[in-house]
Scaffold this motif. Structure first.
Motif, PDB file in Angstrom:
ATOM      1  N   ILE A   1       0.880  -1.170   0.000  1.00 28.98           N
ATOM      2  CA  ILE A   1       0.000   0.000   0.000  1.00 28.98           C
ATOM      3  C   ILE A   1       0.918   1.221   0.000  1.00 28.98           C
ATOM      4  CG2 ILE A   1      -1.756   1.304   1.280  1.00 28.98           C
ATOM      5  CD1 ILE A   1      -2.643  -1.341   2.569  1.00 28.98           C
ATOM      6  N   VAL A   2       0.641   2.148  -0.903  1.00 30.93           N
ATOM      7  CA  VAL A   2       1.430   3.377  -0.976  1.00 30.93           C
ATOM      8  C   VAL A   2       0.480   4.547  -0.699  1.00 30.93           C
ATOM      9  CG1 VAL A   2       2.901   4.831  -2.438  1.00 30.93           C
ATOM     10  CG2 VAL A   2       2.899   2.337  -2.769  1.00 30.93           C
ATOM     11  N   ILE A   3       0.783   5.347   0.306  1.00 30.62           N
ATOM     12  CA  ILE A   3      -0.050   6.516   0.590  1.00 30.62           C
ATOM     13  C   ILE A   3       0.660   7.747   0.031  1.00 30.62           C
ATOM     14  CG2 ILE A   3      -1.216   7.891   2.360  1.00 30.62           C
ATOM     15  CD1 ILE A   3      -2.191   4.987   2.326  1.00 30.62           C
ATOM     16  N   ALA A   4       0.105   8.336  -1.015  1.00 32.76           N
ATOM     17  CA  ALA A   4       0.731   9.491  -1.654  1.00 32.76           C
ATOM     18  C   ALA A   4      -0.348  10.390  -2.254  1.00 32.76           C
ATOM     19  CB  ALA A   4       1.689   9.033  -2.752  1.00 32.76           C
ATOM     20  N   PRO A   5      -0.433  11.639  -1.871  1.00 39.06           N
ATOM     21  CA  PRO A   5       0.351  12.255  -0.797  1.00 39.06           C
ATOM     22  C   PRO A   5      -0.180  11.808   0.556  1.00 39.06           C
ATOM     23  CG  PRO A   5      -1.265  13.820  -1.639  1.00 39.06           C
ATOM     24  CD  PRO A   5      -1.387  12.594  -2.489  1.00 39.06           C
ATOM     25  N   ALA A   6       0.721  11.744   1.539  1.00 37.35           N
ATOM     26  CA  ALA A   6       0.309  11.426   2.912  1.00 37.35           C
ATOM     27  C   ALA A   6       0.248  12.742   3.685  1.00 37.35           C
ATOM     28  CB  ALA A   6       1.300  10.457   3.544  1.00 37.35           C
ATOM     29  N   SER A   7      -0.933  13.143   4.076  1.00 39.94           N
ATOM     30  CA  SER A   7      -1.111  14.433   4.766  1.00 39.94           C
ATOM     31  C   SER A   7      -0.713  14.331   6.234  1.00 39.94           C
ATOM     32  CB  SER A   7      -2.577  14.857   4.667  1.00 39.94           C
ATOM     33  OG  SER A   7      -3.378  13.952   5.398  1.00 39.94           O
ATOM     34  N   THR A   8      -0.573  15.478   6.880  1.00 38.79           N
ATOM     35  CA  THR A   8      -0.258  15.532   8.317  1.00 38.79           C
ATOM     36  C   THR A   8      -1.298  14.737   9.092  1.00 38.79           C
ATOM     37  OG1 THR A   8       0.324  17.823   7.836  1.00 38.79           O
ATOM     38  CG2 THR A   8       0.306  17.175  10.162  1.00 38.79           C
ATOM     39  N   ASP A   9      -2.552  14.996   8.762  1.00 40.19           N
ATOM     40  CA  ASP A   9      -3.654  14.352   9.469  1.00 40.19           C
ATOM     41  C   ASP A   9      -3.607  12.832   9.281  1.00 40.19           C
ATOM     42  OD1 ASP A   9      -6.380  14.329  10.750  1.00 40.19           O
ATOM     43  OD2 ASP A   9      -6.852  13.471   8.795  1.00 40.19           O
ATOM     44  N   PHE A  10      -3.336  12.398   8.042  1.00 44.83           N
ATOM     45  CA  PHE A  10      -3.351  10.954   7.798  1.00 44.83           C
ATOM     46  C   PHE A  10      -2.200  10.264   8.533  1.00 44.83           C
ATOM     47  CE2 PHE A  10      -3.118   6.912   5.631  1.00 44.83           C
ATOM     48  CZ  PHE A  10      -4.463   6.557   5.606  1.00 44.83           C
ATOM     49  N   LEU A  11      -1.012  10.905   8.541  1.00 48.39           N
ATOM     50  CA  LEU A  11       0.126  10.310   9.258  1.00 48.39           C
ATOM     51  C   LEU A  11      -0.200  10.178  10.737  1.00 48.39           C
ATOM     52  CD1 LEU A  11       3.166  12.151   7.591  1.00 48.39           C
ATOM     53  CD2 LEU A  11       2.400   9.808   7.203  1.00 48.39           C
ATOM     54  N   ALA A  12      -0.890  11.200  11.274  1.00 54.95           N
ATOM     55  CA  ALA A  12      -1.262  11.165  12.700  1.00 54.95           C
ATOM     56  C   ALA A  12      -2.234  10.014  12.961  1.00 54.95           C
ATOM     57  CB  ALA A  12      -1.882  12.500  13.104  1.00 54.95           C
ATOM     58  N   ARG A  13      -3.216   9.877  12.074  1.00 52.11           N
ATOM     59  CA  ARG A  13      -4.200   8.799  12.256  1.00 52.11           C
ATOM     60  C   ARG A  13      -3.531   7.432  12.152  1.00 52.11           C
ATOM     61  NH1 ARG A  13      -8.702   8.784   8.571  1.00 52.11           N
ATOM     62  NH2 ARG A  13      -7.899  10.376   7.177  1.00 52.11           N
ATOM     63  N   LEU A  14      -2.617   7.330  11.179  1.00 54.56           N
ATOM     64  CA  LEU A  14      -1.910   6.066  10.945  1.00 54.56           C
ATOM     65  C   LEU A  14      -1.054   5.695  12.168  1.00 54.56           C
ATOM     66  CD1 LEU A  14      -1.873   4.372   8.384  1.00 54.56           C
ATOM     67  CD2 LEU A  14       0.133   5.640   7.617  1.00 54.56           C
ATOM     68  N   ALA A  15      -0.354   6.708  12.703  1.00 52.88           N
ATOM     69  CA  ALA A  15       0.547   6.453  13.843  1.00 52.88           C
ATOM     70  C   ALA A  15      -0.244   5.955  15.055  1.00 52.88           C
ATOM     71  CB  ALA A  15       1.322   7.719  14.190  1.00 52.88           C
ATOM     72  N   HIS A  16      -1.500   6.338  15.115  1.00 52.35           N
ATOM     73  CA  HIS A  16      -2.320   5.922  16.255  1.00 52.35           C
ATOM     74  C   HIS A  16      -3.203   4.719  15.945  1.00 52.35           C
ATOM     75  CE1 HIS A  16      -0.960   9.851  17.595  1.00 52.35           C
ATOM     76  NE2 HIS A  16      -1.107   9.336  18.797  1.00 52.35           N
ATOM     77  N   GLY A  17      -3.026   4.144  14.776  1.00 50.08           N
ATOM     78  CA  GLY A  17      -3.786   2.938  14.432  1.00 50.08           C
ATOM     79  C   GLY A  17      -5.270   3.197  14.280  1.00 50.08           C
ATOM     80  N   MET A  18      -5.637   4.410  13.902  1.00 52.49           N
ATOM     81  CA  MET A  18      -7.066   4.708  13.782  1.00 52.49           C
ATOM     82  C   MET A  18      -7.642   4.075  12.519  1.00 52.49           C
ATOM     83  SD  MET A  18      -7.167   8.500  15.373  1.00 52.49           S
ATOM     84  CE  MET A  18      -8.931   8.641  15.283  1.00 52.49           C
ATOM     85  N   ALA A  19      -8.943   3.841  12.550  1.00 51.31           N
ATOM     86  CA  ALA A  19      -9.616   3.164  11.433  1.00 51.31           C
ATOM     87  C   ALA A  19     -10.938   3.882  11.184  1.00 51.31           C
ATOM     88  CB  ALA A  19      -9.820   1.700  11.773  1.00 51.31           C
ATOM     89  N   ASP A  20     -10.818   5.204  10.918  1.00 52.27           N
ATOM     90  CA  ASP A  20     -12.044   6.001  10.841  1.00 52.27           C
ATOM     91  C   ASP A  20     -12.476   6.335   9.421  1.00 52.27           C
ATOM     92  OD1 ASP A  20      -9.776   7.473  10.608  1.00 52.27           O
ATOM     93  OD2 ASP A  20     -10.370   9.089  11.949  1.00 52.27           O
ATOM     94  N   ASP A  21     -11.796   5.796   8.424  1.00 52.60           N
ATOM     95  CA  ASP A  21     -12.319   5.855   7.048  1.00 52.60           C
ATOM     96  C   ASP A  21     -11.758   4.644   6.300  1.00 52.60           C
ATOM     97  OD1 ASP A  21      -9.725   6.514   6.345  1.00 52.60           O
ATOM     98  OD2 ASP A  21     -10.183   8.564   5.717  1.00 52.60           O
ATOM     99  N   LEU A  22     -12.140   4.469   5.039  1.00 51.21           N
ATOM    100  CA  LEU A  22     -11.743   3.251   4.321  1.00 51.21           C
ATOM    101  C   LEU A  22     -10.215   3.120   4.243  1.00 51.21           C
ATOM    102  CD1 LEU A  22     -12.315   0.750   2.615  1.00 51.21           C
ATOM    103  CD2 LEU A  22     -12.480   2.238   0.608  1.00 51.21           C
ATOM    104  N   LEU A  23      -9.522   4.213   3.856  1.00 54.17           N
ATOM    105  CA  LEU A  23      -8.070   4.116   3.650  1.00 54.17           C
ATOM    106  C   LEU A  23      -7.348   3.793   4.958  1.00 54.17           C
ATOM    107  CD1 LEU A  23      -5.871   4.276   1.537  1.00 54.17           C
ATOM    108  CD2 LEU A  23      -5.709   6.741   1.925  1.00 54.17           C
ATOM    109  N   ALA A  24      -7.711   4.485   6.021  1.00 54.89           N
ATOM    110  CA  ALA A  24      -7.074   4.218   7.323  1.00 54.89           C
ATOM    111  C   ALA A  24      -7.372   2.781   7.758  1.00 54.89           C
ATOM    112  CB  ALA A  24      -7.579   5.210   8.363  1.00 54.89           C
ATOM    113  N   THR A  25      -8.589   2.319   7.529  1.00 54.30           N
ATOM    114  CA  THR A  25      -8.969   0.967   7.962  1.00 54.30           C
ATOM    115  C   THR A  25      -8.180  -0.086   7.194  1.00 54.30           C
ATOM    116  OG1 THR A  25     -11.190   1.810   8.331  1.00 54.30           O
ATOM    117  CG2 THR A  25     -10.931  -0.570   8.399  1.00 54.30           C
ATOM    118  N   LEU A  26      -8.031   0.116   5.902  1.00 54.53           N
ATOM    119  CA  LEU A  26      -7.309  -0.927   5.159  1.00 54.53           C
ATOM    120  C   LEU A  26      -5.824  -0.915   5.471  1.00 54.53           C
ATOM    121  CD1 LEU A  26      -5.842  -0.179   2.191  1.00 54.53           C
ATOM    122  CD2 LEU A  26      -8.200   0.155   1.554  1.00 54.53           C
ATOM    123  N   CYS A  27      -5.295   0.216   5.931  1.00 51.79           N
ATOM    124  CA  CYS A  27      -3.893   0.240   6.398  1.00 51.79           C
ATOM    125  C   CYS A  27      -3.758  -0.584   7.683  1.00 51.79           C
ATOM    126  CB  CYS A  27      -3.423   1.675   6.663  1.00 51.79           C
ATOM    127  SG  CYS A  27      -3.139   2.619   5.159  1.00 51.79           S
TER     128      CYS A  27
END
Ligand code: CTP
Length: 400
Positions: A88-114
């Motif tokens: 999985i390649v996240i591009a562009p990865a926004s500030t918000d998305f990196l923060a969500r990813l670092a915390h293991g959040m699953a609050d939309d499709l992309l974050a959940t599939l990560c």
């Protein structure tokens, strides 16, 4: 340029909200052209910057933007999409998305599939320099690295907001190279490779000089292949019109003497020296300080030549020499001249071809000479050949 590492790979390419979304159109095109299949997933914010219609047209597949998309039969897009992917390649990865990813959040499709993934995750950050430098962002990126996520970039330079600094997304070509490099085997990991490429230019006066028809393509292709193979690559280039391969340290020189000085300075740090440059054998003894004028009274100019240093032979003679690879373009009797040249230069491996018709061409056919005899490599496009040559070099290296 075709990159074999990407052919047949399936990538989920996730776009998050940011101006850099425009770069993903080109990135998608490059990935698809290289033979990868690309499944686009966009956050809602990303759809404000580029439309799913554009991304569908470029990827040739329907785009997913919502967790509640009913097109997947079992309604589990977050599981199905990540299971099929090689990465999985996240591009562009926004500030918000990196923060969500670092915390293991699953609050939309992309974050959940990560979170649900069973494959590698690469992120390509893109944001304003203050947002990138913010301690929270730096903490999140450090956490992602510690979690095994590969962070590509960011670049430095002018930003869409008008400011200048770190945070800009890598250009599409560089992102593509970094993804290809990620998928390559790493037989040269931790090896330091020094490469010379291109012609040299020997001045006669301030406006004229002697050079040759080497394009530098083979040397640059080898630098790229060595980088993909995990090496730390230093490329010393004569005057050529080629872009620096991603992740390669490049130093430009003009003359054979400058190339000699640059190589001698860098060689103590090299494990492998690949001498691809077509170094001029001679230079004029005295370079005219002024343009040589064509006056009716004057006789035709004549020049006295002196020999340039043989860079490869000098490196190979050193007591602690790196593993040396020479190149030779011969116009006839390649087998005899190639082996003779290998022995004369005292190098373990020499790559010969029947030139100079290969200069500037995109493909080449070479013969390898080493202590065990001759190995022929099939004719191939220079980048493919470079990959094969790097594999041949890696096989022959003494153990680190
Ligand atoms: N080479 C070098 N320095 C030079 C000349 C050549 O490092 N002054 C290296 C080239 O980069 C190449 C190898 O030596 O790897 C063979 O180059 P080539 O020009 O074929 O060899 P020469 O020694 O110049 O032999 P020839 O008489 O065939 O030109």
């Amino acid at each position: 340029m075709a990159i074999a590492e990407l052919a047949g790979k399936h990538l989920v390419l996730g776009l998050t909200g940011g101006v850099a979304c425009y770069k993903i159109a080109e990135l998608t095109r490059l990935l698809v052209k290289a033979g990868a299949s690309v499944q686009i997933v966009m956050t809602e914010a990303a759809t404000q910057f580029i439309t799913p219609v554009t991304m569908q047209a470029l990827s040739g597949r329907p785009v997913y933007t919502s967790q509640w998309d009913a097109r997947v039969a079992n309604n589990m897009a977050h599981i199905d999409l990540s299971r099929e992917a090689d990465a999985i390649v996240i591009a562009p990865a926004s500030t918000d998305f990196l923060a969500r990813l670092a915390h293991g959040m699953a609050d939309d499709l992309l974050a959940t599939l990560c979170v649900a993934r069973a494959c590698p995750l690469l992120v390509v950050p893109a944001m304003n320099r203050q947002m990138w430098q913010n301690p929270a962002t730096q903490r999140n990126v450090a956490q992602l690295r510690a979690d095994g996520v590969t962070v590509l970039g960011p670049d430095s330079g002018a930003q869409a907001c008008g400011e200048t600094g770190d945070g800009r997304m890598l250009e599409p070509g560089a992102t593509y190279e970094a993804i290809a490099s990620f998928f390559s085997a790493k037989p040269l990991a931790r090896r330091r490779v020094l490469i010379t490429a291109g012609p040299t230019f020997e001045p006669l006066d301030p406006v004229r000089g002697l050079t040759n028809r080497s394009s530098g393509k083979m040397g640059f292709a080898l630098a790229r292949a060595a980088q993909h193979a995990g090496a730390d690559v230093h490329l010393i280039a004569g005057p050529v019109a080629l872009a620096t391969p991603w992740g390669v340290l490049r130093e430009d020189v003009q003359t054979a003497q400058q190339m000699h000085a640059a190589v001698m300075c860098a060689v103590p740090r090299a494990d492998i020296f690949i001498s691809v440059a077509a170094v001029a054998d001679w230079r004029v003894a005295h370079v005219s300080a002024h343009k040589i004028k064509k006056t009716a009274a004057q006789a035709l100019p004549s020049f006295t030549f002196v020999e340039n240093p043989d860079i490869l032979a000098e490196v190979a003679r050193q007591p602690d020499a790196p593993y040396c690879v020479g190149f030779a373009a011969e116009s006839e009797d390649l087998e005899r001249h190639g082996e003779q040249k290998r022995q004369r230069k005292n190098v373990p491996l020499l790559v010969g071809n029947l030139g100079p018709q290969t200069f500037g061409q995109d493909d080449n056919e070479v013969v390898l000479f080493d202590a065990n005899g001759i190995t022929r490599l099939p004719r191939a496009e220079k980048q493919e050949l470079a990959r094969a040559l790097i594999a041949e070099i890696a096989q022959r290296l003494p153990r680190a």
